[in-house]
Design a protein around this motif. Structure first.
Motif, PDB file in Angstrom:
ATOM      1  N   ILE A 151      -2.882  -5.523  -8.388  1.00  0.00           N
ATOM      2  CA  ILE A 151      -3.143  -5.633  -6.658  1.00  0.00           C
ATOM      3  C   ILE A 151      -3.297  -7.017  -6.290  1.00  0.00           C
ATOM      4  O   ILE A 151      -2.705  -7.445  -5.369  1.00  0.00           O
ATOM      5  CB  ILE A 151      -4.267  -4.688  -6.444  1.00  0.00           C
ATOM      6  N   VAL A 196       0.951  -1.305   0.039  1.00  0.00           N
ATOM      7  CA  VAL A 196       0.001  -0.129   0.026  1.00  0.00           C
ATOM      8  C   VAL A 196       0.977   1.298   0.076  1.00  0.00           C
ATOM      9  O   VAL A 196       0.602   2.246  -0.699  1.00  0.00           O
ATOM     10  CB  VAL A 196      -0.933  -0.070   1.312  1.00  0.00           C
ATOM     11  N   LEU A 211      -6.746  -3.235   6.387  1.00  0.00           N
ATOM     12  CA  LEU A 211      -6.257  -1.955   5.787  1.00  0.00           C
ATOM     13  C   LEU A 211      -7.324  -0.945   6.629  1.00  0.00           C
ATOM     14  O   LEU A 211      -6.968   0.115   6.811  1.00  0.00           O
ATOM     15  CB  LEU A 211      -6.688  -1.967   4.314  1.00  0.00           C
ATOM     16  N   TYR A 244     -17.855  -2.074   4.703  1.00  0.00           N
ATOM     17  CA  TYR A 244     -17.001  -1.356   5.106  1.00  0.00           C
ATOM     18  C   TYR A 244     -17.445  -0.514   6.155  1.00  0.00           C
ATOM     19  O   TYR A 244     -16.717  -0.114   6.846  1.00  0.00           O
ATOM     20  CB  TYR A 244     -16.081  -0.561   3.889  1.00  0.00           C
ATOM     21  N   GLY A 301      -6.065   8.092  -4.818  1.00  0.00           N
ATOM     22  CA  GLY A 301      -6.966   7.033  -4.521  1.00  0.00           C
ATOM     23  C   GLY A 301      -6.942   6.057  -6.043  1.00  0.00           C
ATOM     24  O   GLY A 301      -6.417   6.652  -6.999  1.00  0.00           O
ATOM     25  N   VAL A 342     -11.251   0.798   1.845  1.00  0.00           N
ATOM     26  CA  VAL A 342     -11.170  -0.185   1.032  1.00  0.00           C
ATOM     27  C   VAL A 342     -12.656  -0.889   0.767  1.00  0.00           C
ATOM     28  O   VAL A 342     -13.159  -1.341   1.684  1.00  0.00           O
ATOM     29  CB  VAL A 342     -10.194  -1.321   1.476  1.00  0.00           C
ATOM     30  N   MET A 371      -7.462   2.989   6.084  1.00  0.00           N
ATOM     31  CA  MET A 371      -7.633   2.909   4.476  1.00  0.00           C
ATOM     32  C   MET A 371      -9.312   2.948   4.297  1.00  0.00           C
ATOM     33  O   MET A 371      -9.914   2.115   4.978  1.00  0.00           O
ATOM     34  CB  MET A 371      -7.032   1.956   4.090  1.00  0.00           C
ATOM     35  N   ARG A 431      -9.262  -6.349   3.556  1.00  0.00           N
ATOM     36  CA  ARG A 431      -9.931  -5.308   3.764  1.00  0.00           C
ATOM     37  C   ARG A 431     -10.110  -4.776   5.332  1.00  0.00           C
ATOM     38  O   ARG A 431      -9.825  -3.586   5.436  1.00  0.00           O
ATOM     39  CB  ARG A 431     -11.329  -5.247   3.038  1.00  0.00           C
ATOM     40  N   TYR A 486      -9.491   1.958  -3.320  1.00  0.00           N
ATOM     41  CA  TYR A 486      -8.442   1.818  -2.538  1.00  0.00           C
ATOM     42  C   TYR A 486      -8.091   3.209  -2.214  1.00  0.00           C
ATOM     43  O   TYR A 486      -7.389   3.935  -3.202  1.00  0.00           O
ATOM     44  CB  TYR A 486      -7.205   0.981  -2.993  1.00  0.00           C
TER      45      TYR A 486
END
Length: 522
Positions: A319, A30, A384, A83, A425, A391, A389, A381, A446
């Motif tokens: 990725i 990252v 992060l 998320y 991003g 994500v 982050m 996820r 991301y």
């Protein structure tokens, strides 16, 4: 034991989360991709430190054996696994929780719960594996005296197998692995493997019209459903078991995708497959993404119907598949229980090469590495998110004709909003399923977030990209369901006469309005 091992705040099992080596390698990648990201680590709070309100309702003695008011149990059932859910949980923002978790062990228990809840004005949220990423199991309302989470995990058996017709009667609370374990001795399989397979149930798949293993033909759980039995506050609905019928509108179609707002699915007859004996696969790379899209369309329209036909754009390939040369990647696979499939694969490879794709003569390292990353993505996820982050993913479906303009607008809009909201991003794209008339693009975001503002930042990004889907006539969701997060866009997508019919069905089946309030309709 399963629910005790599950993470209350994030995905899956706590002991399956990224270890320190995995986390370190992930953060290093990252930093190379987004050098301005802060990446300070924030661990989830101890549930004992949270201000968890006491239950606001009292369960009647007749249902007491089904009930749990354990704080962690309520926390785990208060949200899904999107998320927004993870970010809020990490910040200790628990919101409203179910007052009680109820686990029926028979269909009569479900009937009794709905009878009591309708009389007592208690909202009931049907709960499968809780893997919703769109707010589908969250009590995001304040319209009832209380709310219970109705967890169907005790209804988890394969009740009957018809090997002649190749179908099985399965209870709705069966998790994916348990379901397959019960079918395996018979040489049969449902062959429905969503990314959430390990942590989702048959009832959840049916209630959300989940997408699964097959990239073509049997893409949705709808295609595998023969008949359903559904408990509603107004009675039990059971459709006739038939391979097909032209007798009026399908009763199953009313409940498929109803997300617990019309009734509680308790069991279903599901169409099965013989377990595959022959498999063949290949991976193609393309220097040009447009050529890769054209090749994918040609395969989708060829009548070959591969079981896997997933296209990764260059960023997704870099990725999650380790392809660092800027190429797009098309993963192809065929399978059969009846015959070798090399001929089908060979023809697909010819089509791919005709469109400029490069297919190595041997080896499949790219697809294997992507599959491994695919299974670990939810855990990555979560890690992060702990490092601040943003994500998250969003998905859609559109026609081949409309895809180019949609994708161009999505790329431009996403990069603009990511710059405005986060400073920088990355947007990724892959096709999860393909049809003769169009693909199902699945986008990933991301971006570095600001701790304390992660949810607000994601909501702004989500609103911008959702408007792109509306603008181009694409669906707000191909297989993630509507929940509460997609309601504003679903309301704009569906025809108003259908909305009126849906409201009428809700009034007829759930006259007290206790089933999953706010999902699909008010």
């Amino acid at each position: 034991m399963q629910r005790q091992r599950r993470s209350w705040w994030g995905w899956g099992y706590s002991d399956a989360a990224l270890d320190e080596d995995e986390r370190g390698a992930l953060i290093t990648r990252v930093r190379g991709l987004l050098p301005s990201a802060e990446l300070t680590r924030h661990d989830a709070p101890d549930p004992a430190s949270l201000d968890i309100p006491k239950p606001a309702i009292e369960i009647p003695a007749s249902l007491a054996e089904l009930a749990s008011d354990d704080a962690v149990d309520r926390l785990a059932h208060g949200r899904g696994k999107g998320y927004r859910d993870v970010a809020r949980n990490l910040a200790g923002d628990i919101g409203r929780l179910p007052d009680v978790v109820l686990r029926p062990s028979t269909e009569q228990d479900v009937v009794d719960v709905l009878d009591w809840a309708s009389r007592a004005d208690v909202a009931v949220i049907p709960y499968g594996g809780g893997s919703s990423v769109v707010g589908g199991v969250e009590p995001r309302f304040d319209t009832h005296t209380g709310v219970v989470s109705l967890d169907l995990e005790e209804l988890n058996r394969v009740l009957e197998i018809d090997e002649v017709s190749r179908a099985a009667l399965i209870q709705a609370g069966a998790y994916g692995p348990d379901l397959e374990d019960q079918l395996r001795p018979h040489g049969l399989t449902l062959r429905h493997f969503p990314q959430s397979f390990e942590f989702s149930t048959l009832g959840g798949w049916l209630a959300t019209r989940a997408g699964g293993h097959f990239a073509t033909v049997y893409t949705h759980i709808d295609d595998l459903c023969e008949s359903m039995r559904v408990v509603t506050p107004s009675g039990v609905s059971e459709s006739r078991r038939l391979p097909a019928s032209g007798a009026g509108p399908s009763p199953d179609r009313l409940f498929l995708g109803s997300e617990g707002a019309l009734g509680v699915i308790t069991q279903a007859w599901m169409r099965l497959h013989d377990r595959p004996r022959w498999q063949a696969r290949a991976t193609a790379t393309f220097a040009d993404f447009s050529a890769a899209v054209a090749a994918t369309r040609a395969v989708a329209q060829s009548g070959l119907y591969p079981s896997n036909c997933r296209l990764l754009d260059p960023v997704e390939a870099a990725i999650n598949a380790g392809v660092l040369n800027g190429a797009s990647v098309l993963v192809l696979a065929f399978e059969s229980a009846d015959h070798p499939v090399d001929g089908w694969l060979n023809r697909a490879v010819e089509i791919v090469r005709d469109h400029g794709g490069t297919v190595p003569d041997s080896g499949d390292d790219v697809s294997s590495s992507w599959r491994s990353a695919f299974l670990r993505m939810p855990y990555q996820r979560d890690a992060l998110a702990q490092h601040g982050m943003i994500v998250e993913t969003f998905e859609t479906a559109t026609t081949w004709t409309a895809f180019e303009a949609l994708h161009a607008d999505m790329t431009t809009t996403a990069q603009r909003v990511l710059t405005d909201v986060c400073g920088i991003g990355v947007l990724t794209c892959r096709f999860t399923h393909v049809y003769p008339d169009g693909p199902a693009p699945y986008y990933g975001i991301y971006a570095p977030g600001r701790w304390g503002s992660l949810v607000a930042q994601w909501d702004e990004i989500k609103a911008a990209v959702s408007e792109v889907l509306v603008r181009h006539g694409a669906t707000i969701t191909h297989h993630h369901a509507v929940g509460r997060d997609h309601r504003p866009y679903y309301d704009r997508q569906r025809p108003e006469p259908f909305a009126a019919a849906l409201r009428a069905a809700k009034a007829a089946l759930d006259p007290s309005g206790v089933l999953n309030p706010g999902v699909l309709i008010d």
